[in-house]
Enzyme design. Structure first.
Site, PDB file in Angstrom:
ATOM      1  N   PRO A 187       7.574   9.306 -11.955  1.00 57.30           N
ATOM      2  CA  PRO A 187       7.821   8.894 -10.570  1.00 57.30           C
ATOM      3  C   PRO A 187       7.144   9.842  -9.588  1.00 57.30           C
ATOM      4  O   PRO A 187       7.235  11.056  -9.742  1.00 57.30           O
ATOM      5  CB  PRO A 187       9.348   8.971 -10.447  1.00 57.30           C
ATOM      6  CG  PRO A 187       9.784   9.921 -11.508  1.00 57.30           C
ATOM      7  CD  PRO A 187       8.787   9.814 -12.623  1.00 57.30           C
ATOM      8  N   ASP A 197      10.646   9.931  -7.138  1.00 54.08           N
ATOM      9  CA  ASP A 197      11.157  11.271  -7.341  1.00 54.08           C
ATOM     10  C   ASP A 197      11.630  11.750  -5.973  1.00 54.08           C
ATOM     11  O   ASP A 197      10.825  11.948  -5.070  1.00 54.08           O
ATOM     12  CB  ASP A 197      10.019  12.153  -7.867  1.00 54.08           C
ATOM     13  CG  ASP A 197      10.542  13.413  -8.504  1.00 54.08           C
ATOM     14  OD1 ASP A 197      11.745  13.700  -8.341  1.00 54.08           O
ATOM     15  OD2 ASP A 197       9.757  14.100  -9.156  1.00 54.08           O
ATOM     16  N   TRP A 221      12.346  19.015 -12.148  1.00 57.90           N
ATOM     17  CA  TRP A 221      11.612  18.585 -13.351  1.00 57.90           C
ATOM     18  C   TRP A 221      12.569  18.147 -14.453  1.00 57.90           C
ATOM     19  O   TRP A 221      12.195  17.414 -15.356  1.00 57.90           O
ATOM     20  CB  TRP A 221      10.701  19.694 -13.851  1.00 57.90           C
ATOM     21  CG  TRP A 221       9.538  19.911 -12.931  1.00 57.90           C
ATOM     22  CD1 TRP A 221       9.388  20.916 -12.022  1.00 57.90           C
ATOM     23  CD2 TRP A 221       8.379  19.076 -12.801  1.00 57.90           C
ATOM     24  NE1 TRP A 221       8.203  20.757 -11.346  1.00 57.90           N
ATOM     25  CE2 TRP A 221       7.568  19.641 -11.804  1.00 57.90           C
ATOM     26  CE3 TRP A 221       7.957  17.904 -13.437  1.00 57.90           C
ATOM     27  CZ2 TRP A 221       6.351  19.085 -11.419  1.00 57.90           C
ATOM     28  CZ3 TRP A 221       6.739  17.356 -13.065  1.00 57.90           C
ATOM     29  CH2 TRP A 221       5.961  17.939 -12.066  1.00 57.90           C
ATOM     30  N   GLN A 279      -0.189  17.818 -15.727  1.00 51.52           N
ATOM     31  CA  GLN A 279       1.134  17.400 -16.188  1.00 51.52           C
ATOM     32  C   GLN A 279       1.369  17.743 -17.666  1.00 51.52           C
ATOM     33  O   GLN A 279       2.493  17.627 -18.140  1.00 51.52           O
ATOM     34  CB  GLN A 279       1.341  15.895 -15.968  1.00 51.52           C
ATOM     35  CG  GLN A 279       1.259  15.480 -14.526  1.00 51.52           C
ATOM     36  CD  GLN A 279       2.474  15.860 -13.694  1.00 51.52           C
ATOM     37  OE1 GLN A 279       3.314  16.634 -14.125  1.00 51.52           O
ATOM     38  NE2 GLN A 279       2.549  15.321 -12.489  1.00 51.52           N
ATOM     39  N   TRP A 328       5.219  17.436 -16.328  1.00 51.78           N
ATOM     40  CA  TRP A 328       6.041  16.279 -16.691  1.00 51.78           C
ATOM     41  C   TRP A 328       6.018  15.974 -18.190  1.00 51.78           C
ATOM     42  O   TRP A 328       7.048  15.742 -18.812  1.00 51.78           O
ATOM     43  CB  TRP A 328       5.602  15.048 -15.880  1.00 51.78           C
ATOM     44  CG  TRP A 328       6.529  13.890 -16.048  1.00 51.78           C
ATOM     45  CD1 TRP A 328       7.862  13.863 -15.787  1.00 51.78           C
ATOM     46  CD2 TRP A 328       6.187  12.587 -16.548  1.00 51.78           C
ATOM     47  NE1 TRP A 328       8.381  12.618 -16.069  1.00 51.78           N
ATOM     48  CE2 TRP A 328       7.383  11.825 -16.539  1.00 51.78           C
ATOM     49  CE3 TRP A 328       5.003  12.005 -16.991  1.00 51.78           C
ATOM     50  CZ2 TRP A 328       7.405  10.497 -16.958  1.00 51.78           C
ATOM     51  CZ3 TRP A 328       5.032  10.684 -17.402  1.00 51.78           C
ATOM     52  CH2 TRP A 328       6.220   9.942 -17.384  1.00 51.78           C
ATOM     53  N   LYS A 333     -12.345  20.861  -3.806  1.00 57.72           N
ATOM     54  CA  LYS A 333     -11.088  20.119  -3.792  1.00 57.72           C
ATOM     55  C   LYS A 333     -11.121  19.091  -2.649  1.00 57.72           C
ATOM     56  O   LYS A 333     -11.631  19.388  -1.575  1.00 57.72           O
ATOM     57  CB  LYS A 333      -9.940  21.121  -3.557  1.00 57.72           C
ATOM     58  CG  LYS A 333      -8.694  20.754  -4.310  1.00 57.72           C
ATOM     59  CD  LYS A 333      -7.673  21.874  -4.208  1.00 57.72           C
ATOM     60  CE  LYS A 333      -6.345  21.371  -4.753  1.00 57.72           C
ATOM     61  NZ  LYS A 333      -5.265  22.319  -4.677  1.00 57.72           N
ATOM     62  N   LYS A 382      -7.890  16.878   3.128  1.00 55.93           N
ATOM     63  CA  LYS A 382      -7.710  16.001   4.284  1.00 55.93           C
ATOM     64  C   LYS A 382      -8.347  16.610   5.525  1.00 55.93           C
ATOM     65  O   LYS A 382      -8.995  15.923   6.302  1.00 55.93           O
ATOM     66  CB  LYS A 382      -6.210  15.803   4.533  1.00 55.93           C
ATOM     67  CG  LYS A 382      -5.765  14.384   4.234  1.00 55.93           C
ATOM     68  CD  LYS A 382      -4.333  14.179   4.710  1.00 55.93           C
ATOM     69  CE  LYS A 382      -3.625  13.233   3.756  1.00 55.93           C
ATOM     70  NZ  LYS A 382      -2.181  13.413   3.745  1.00 55.93           N
TER      71      LYS A 382
END
Ligand SMILES: [Zn+2]
Length: 947
Positions: free
Chosen positions: A49, A88, A539, A575, A579, A612, A615
């Site tokens: 999620p 999440d 987590w 992850q 996760w 990277k 924005k």
């Protein structure tokens, strides 16, 4: 639905996609695609999620694409693939966002003054502020997922399952409370777990103080132990100096003072004072210095009545950096803490939980630890206790959420005993397939081997409260809880609550609802306890997703048990330490089995220049603008065929998306448009493969069968890159080889067979592309077959014919001959329309069958092929032209000219025309008339169509 009105014109792909979306909505295609597959044949996929605090970026689009491609594929293979969205909701990111928005000052104190109930309510109501934006973007990229029934980690049911899972671990004695040195964020007032640090680049190069400090030996005037530190803020907490027991240490004289340092470091230290041949007074073993006392630098710290400020020995002391003598501050370092435990040194913190000095550290009281360093150095300078102070650049960890510099601290915390579970974790990983494969024993496997115990408690507010009730006043000598009860459900909480009615009316189990509830710790109900104040590391919640999202075991019991573990999960590479790891630990701990069988791991998408995506720098195209420019199918195919699917980094290139649109969708469209021009509205027949008679059709069906097998094999193996690349190559073969050779046949009166073969191939092509590029595939389906049903409800194609490998190889060979011949013609400036007498081929393969040679003859326009088997490959063209060949060349040129005239005058392909020409080879009159659909050919001054 999206029926194409104008076949001749290239469509607006993004607009077509919008129409497809409208069709899917109205037709409820996603729902149908799930429900039409039997419940007895599930394909399980777990979705990590996302946090609900921001808008989706390319990383999410990538993840969502693969999470759409694989389920669509298995659906077409006949499996039922339920897909429910999850959010999440808990954790530091949201807490930080709300703290900022509410302008709460003072960290945890600020929150507690504001009230945990008010604070959590603010988090709760802020949580889904972006959900509609997500839904819009996820829908637009074509990901099928059920938003309506989405689960949230803040749901009471979800949280209750997290409790249950935790209680299972506790019953297996996999939970303990310890005091462990962890990286601690003073801003968030919480420890961070190792994988939170390891996840993204949390380390930055920074300039720090590097100081050589003089610790004066007790009862001497000018004899010092010299120690080096890069964390001078820990100096007020100094309790001991550590030396390596078996290393040699020397006392040297510098400018009238005496210094102890490791013998190996003598020269280096002396050089700091420009002394090149220091006098060594004496040399002893480290252990000989043990127990020698020194004067404390400061006298602020309470020592808990324990002995401190003496030299001790430790094996972690390094002779690489510094002086070989290590300053020890008991609780602000992993080695320090272990040593303090071993030697019974005082463990008194000097910082409060916001990283500010306690009052007793007078000169820097209330100061943030990093900011206090210069003051402390100045204080020590005044006392003449600084040997050398300089700036030095090193890599330092920062909080990944709030960018506050972290420090090591020994705080009480709850842990999952990963060490105890480790053999099982490693063993279970053997039954998991990783893509790419090297992750299994590489990044993931190594991560398991070196994993520390998992600190799962967070001293925070907006999270699932830990269901541990602790008996008041029962603490061990090191301040840890010794008697507590773990509650595994709301029902159990009610059973043990001191006032059960408090639990009866619970609508929510966040902290503000639980913290006041007292629980009987012992079964005899004599000892009351309060809840440990911490909440779970978020987590733990996302790792509990497989069972918590179903409210297992309180609901969906048999369903869950019969479909565990999942066939497929996918996330980006970081992850593997987050996760994927958490899910694995919890699953092996609770169910003694891994949570997933296949883990597809993607890389990271970077800006085009390899930096990277940022924005603020605007160094990448806005995803929605890009999608509305090229269509999302192009973006999906770009991502799925790229190295990012092999867990490598991808430098995102808008140009490459645009190229792929031309190379695939425009070409595919052109083939389709050509096909439709000659077949009109008649739907293709797809229930059985057409019977081929021409070698090109035979080849196409064989090739199609090969492609089906290759795509299926690769998708079965979760290799989306190879599957995509096979399809991309096939579009090229279809266009530049099959259609090029078959155009005339398809156009001709008896083109029915070729037409049905091409139509069939176009249809199957759309099916094969359907999981990856679901929109254009749907458009093809609607315009080739039926505009009421969806291609996504169709069955995954089976190979229509037995693959004729010999034929495919012969075709490959003559393609090479054709390429070589065209190269010669280009070099000699002889147009392909000019027939040549023959081509002479020397090749390692035997002469292809006659029908294949005919294709070659037609393609390179020669009258004959001479084939010789040899140990090399060469192609020679007979370039001498006979008068007949010349005349035929002219006739071909005339035909081309007439076709151009027809095109310019926009004459329908089925109509005949009268044509005026200055000249043409007379012997070819009839051929020209028939090929170019000319009713009458007359001599005149110019080339034109006569109306
Ligand atoms: Zn922080």
């Amino acid at each position: 639905m999206p029926k194409l009105a104008n076949i001749a014109q290239l469509p607006d792909f993004p607009k077509l996609e919008e129409e497809v979306l409208a069709f899917w909505d109205q037709d409820q295609t996603f729902k149908k695609s799930v429900e039409q597959r039997p419940e007895s044949k599930p394909y399980i996929f777990y979705d990590g999620p996302p946090f609900a605090t921001g808008l989706p970026h390319y990383g999410h689009i990538l993840a969502s694409t693969i999470k759409d491609v694989i389920p669509r594929y298995w659906t077409m293979k006949g499996y039922r693939v339920d897909r429910v969205w999850g959010w999440d909701c808990h954790g530091l990111p949201i807490e930080n966002m709300i703290e900022k928005e509410l302008d709460l000052k003072g960290g945890k104190k600020g929150i507690e003054t504001f009230g945990i109930d008010n604070f959590n309510q603010a988090c709760r109501s802020a949580i889904l502020r972006f959900d509609k934006d997500w839904e819009v973007i996820i829908r637009r990229i074509g990901r099928w997922v059920d938003f309506k029934n989405s689960y949230k980690t803040m749901d009471k049911t979800y949280m209750e399952s997290v409790w249950w899972g935790f209680a299972q671990l506790d019953q297996k004695e996999l939970i303990y409370q310890g005091r462990k040195v962890v990286l601690y964020c003073p801003r968030c007032a919480t420890p961070l777990s190792n994988f939170e640090i390891a996840m993204d680049n949390s380390y930055k190069d920074v300039q720090d103080n590097s100081v050589y400090i003089k610790f004066r030996r007790k009862d001497t005037k000018n004899e010092y132990f010299l120690a080096w530190t890069t964390t001078p803020w820990t100096l007020p907490g100094n309790v001991a100096l550590a030396v390596l027991p078996d290393a040699e240490y020397s006392k040297i004289e510098i400018e009238g003072d005496f210094y102890w340092v490791a013998k190996d470091k003598v020269t280096e230290v002396a050089k700091m004072r420009e002394i090149h041949h220091p006098e060594i007074i004496e040399t002893v073993k480290g252990k000989d210095l043990e127990k020698i006392e020194y004067e404390p630098l400061f006298n602020y710290m309470p020592l808990d009545a324990k002995k401190a400020h003496y030299v001790t020995t430790a094996n972690f002391v390094s002779l690489t950096d510094g002086t070989g003598i290590v300053h020890t501050a008991a609780i602000y370092g992993e080695d320090d803490y272990a040593l303090a435990q071993e030697k019974n040194l005082p463990c008194v913190p000097t910082l409060d939980d916001e990283g500010k000095f306690f009052k007793f550290v007078t000169p820097v009281a209330g100061m943030f630890y990093k900011k206090a360093e210069q003051t402390l150095i100045d204080e020590l300078e005044k006392l003449n206790l600084v040997f050398k102070a300089e700036k030095y650049t090193h890599s330092y960890p920062f909080c990944y959420r709030c960018s506050t510099p972290l420090y090591y601290s020994a705080v009480p915390a709850w842990f999952i005993d990963v060490q105890k579970l480790k053999p099982e974790l490693i063993k279970s990983n053997e039954s998991v397939d990783w893509y790419p494969e090297h992750l299994k024993h590489g990044r993931f496997g190594k991560g398991l081997e070196t994993a520390p115990d998992w600190n799962i408690s967070r001293s925070r507010y907006w999270g699932t409260p830990m269901p541990i009730w602790v008996a008041a006043g029962k603490k061990s000598s090191v301040g840890l809880s010794t008697q507590y009860r773990v509650v595994s459900s709301i029902e159990e909480l009610q059973k043990w609550a001191v006032v059960p009615s408090q639990v009866e009316s619970l609508t929510d189990i966040h902290r503000e609802f639980l913290d006041d509830i007292e629980v009987w710790i012992d079964d005899a109900k004599t000892v009351k306890g309060k809840r440990t104040p911490e909440v779970f590391d978020c987590w733990v919640e996302s790792g509990s997703m497989p069972f918590a999202s179903r409210h297992y075991p309180f609901e969906h019991k048999s369903e869950f048990e019969s479909s565990y573990p999942a066939q497929f999960i996918s996330e980006y590479i970081a992850q593997t330490r987050a996760w994927f790891y958490c899910m694995h630990v919890l699953s092996v701990g609770i169910f003694e089995a891994p949570a997933f069988q296949n883990a597809v791991t993607t890389g990271t998408i970077l800006a085009e220049d390899g930096s990277k995506m940022s924005k603020s720098k605007k160094n990448y195209p806005d995803p929605m603008l890009l999608i509305n420019k090229y269509g999302v199918d192009s973006l999906r195919l770009y991502l799925m065929s790229s190295v990012v699917m092999k867990a490598d980094n991808l430098n995102f290139s808008e140009k490459d998306v645009s190229e792929l649109r031309k190379k695939i969708f425009v070409i595919w469209w052109n083939i389709f448009s050509f096909y439709k021009t000659y077949t009109g509205a008649t739907p293709v027949v797809v229930d059985k493969a057409p019977q081929a008679t021409h070698v090109m059709d035979e080849w196409l069906l064989s090739r199609l069968s090969s492609v089906i097998t290759e795509v299926t094999t690769n998708l079965d193996a979760y290799d989306v890159v190879k599957a995509s690349r096979v399809l991309i190559e096939f579009v090229d073969q279809l266009s530049t080889w099959y259609l090029r050779q078959s155009r005339e046949r398809i156009k001709s009166e008896d083109g029915a067979t070729a037409q049905s073969v091409l139509g069939y191939a176009l249809y199957v092509l759309a099916q094969l592309f359907a999981p990856i590029t679901p929109f254009f595939s749907e458009v093809m389906h609607h315009n080739l077959l039926d505009d009421q049903s969806s291609i996504h409800l169709s069955e995954w194609p089976q190979a229509p014919v037995k693959v004729d490998l010999a034929l495919e190889q012969e075709m490959e060979t003559i393609k090479k001959v054709a390429e070589a011949s065209h190269a010669v013609r280009k070099e000699k400036a002889i147009k392909v329309r000019q027939p040549l007498a023959k081509v002479m081929v020397q090749a390692t393969t035997t002469k292809p069958r006659a029908a294949v040679l005919d294709v070659l003859i037609q393609e390179i326009n020669v009258k004959a092929v001479e084939w010789q088997q040899a140990d090399h490959f060469s192609v020679q063209l007979e370039l001498d032209l006979t008068p007949e060949l010349k005349e035929e060349g002219q006739a071909r040129e005339v035909m081309r000219q007439i076709q151009q005239l027809r095109k310019d005058a926009e004459v329908d392909v089925h109509n005949s025309v009268r044509v005026e020409l200055p000249e043409w080879p007379e012997a070819w009159t009839e051929q020209i008339k028939s090929k170019a659909k000319v009713s009458e050919l007359v001599k005149g001054s110019v080339a034109r169509i006569i109306c």
